[in-house]
Write a protein that holds these residues in place. Structure first.
Motif, PDB file in Angstrom:
ATOM      1  N   ALA A  13       2.200   6.507  -6.903  1.00  0.00           N
ATOM      2  CA  ALA A  13       1.167   7.397  -7.384  1.00  0.00           C
ATOM      3  C   ALA A  13       1.538   8.973  -7.116  1.00  0.00           C
ATOM      4  O   ALA A  13       1.316   9.613  -8.112  1.00  0.00           O
ATOM      5  N   GLY A  14       2.211   9.115  -6.259  1.00  0.00           N
ATOM      6  CA  GLY A  14       2.826  10.519  -5.790  1.00  0.00           C
ATOM      7  C   GLY A  14       3.825  10.838  -6.851  1.00  0.00           C
ATOM      8  O   GLY A  14       3.804  11.960  -7.450  1.00  0.00           O
TER       9      GLY A  14
ATOM     10  N   ALA B 120       0.802  -1.100  -0.060  1.00  0.00           N
ATOM     11  CA  ALA B 120      -0.014   0.094   0.056  1.00  0.00           C
ATOM     12  C   ALA B 120       0.803   1.338  -0.037  1.00  0.00           C
ATOM     13  O   ALA B 120       0.623   2.186  -0.640  1.00  0.00           O
ATOM     14  N   LEU B 121       1.984   1.305   0.778  1.00  0.00           N
ATOM     15  CA  LEU B 121       2.970   2.458   0.931  1.00  0.00           C
ATOM     16  C   LEU B 121       3.526   2.478  -0.518  1.00  0.00           C
ATOM     17  O   LEU B 121       3.624   3.610  -0.872  1.00  0.00           O
TER      18      LEU B 121
ATOM     19  N   ALA C  17       2.618   1.600  -3.178  1.00  0.00           N
ATOM     20  CA  ALA C  17       1.555   2.349  -4.459  1.00  0.00           C
ATOM     21  C   ALA C  17       1.211   3.543  -4.398  1.00  0.00           C
ATOM     22  O   ALA C  17       1.385   4.406  -5.191  1.00  0.00           O
ATOM     23  N   THR C  18       1.133   3.972  -3.048  1.00  0.00           N
ATOM     24  CA  THR C  18       1.276   5.421  -2.597  1.00  0.00           C
ATOM     25  C   THR C  18       2.207   6.219  -3.043  1.00  0.00           C
ATOM     26  O   THR C  18       2.211   7.558  -3.822  1.00  0.00           O
ATOM     27  N   LEU C  19       3.575   6.017  -2.852  1.00  0.00           N
ATOM     28  CA  LEU C  19       4.643   6.299  -3.324  1.00  0.00           C
ATOM     29  C   LEU C  19       4.783   6.497  -4.883  1.00  0.00           C
ATOM     30  O   LEU C  19       4.977   7.657  -5.536  1.00  0.00           O
TER      31      LEU C  19
END
Length: 81
Positions: free
Chosen positions: A67-68, A60-61, A63-65
């Protein structure tokens, strides 16, 4: 008029040991991000609007990284306009 450079002027970007500070900063952020991901290996429930998934927190982290980074890359071109 032709500008002649004698090689004595340095570039406007700073360097440490011949490596641009921008690359050093990017490298430091990557190392910290990998360390943070590896420190968070527990499984978590992630609830979206309609469904819930169980996955390791590092996924999850990550994927967030990603996306950012993609969002920053896409918006980078708008800065100069």
């Amino acid at each position: 008029m032709t500008k002649i450079s004698d090689g004595s002027s340095r570039s406007s970007r700073s360097e440490i040991g011949g490596i641009p500070t921008r690359y050093i900063g990017i490298g430091a952020i990557v190392v910290l991000a990998v360390w943070f991901l590896l420190a968070n290996l527990d499984k978590v429930k992630i609830q979206f609007w309609v469904f819930t998934v169980t996955a390791p927190l590092w996924i999850a982290l990550l994927a967030t990284l990603i996306a950012g980074v993609v969002l920053g890359w896409l918006l980078k071109g708008r800065r100069g306009k």
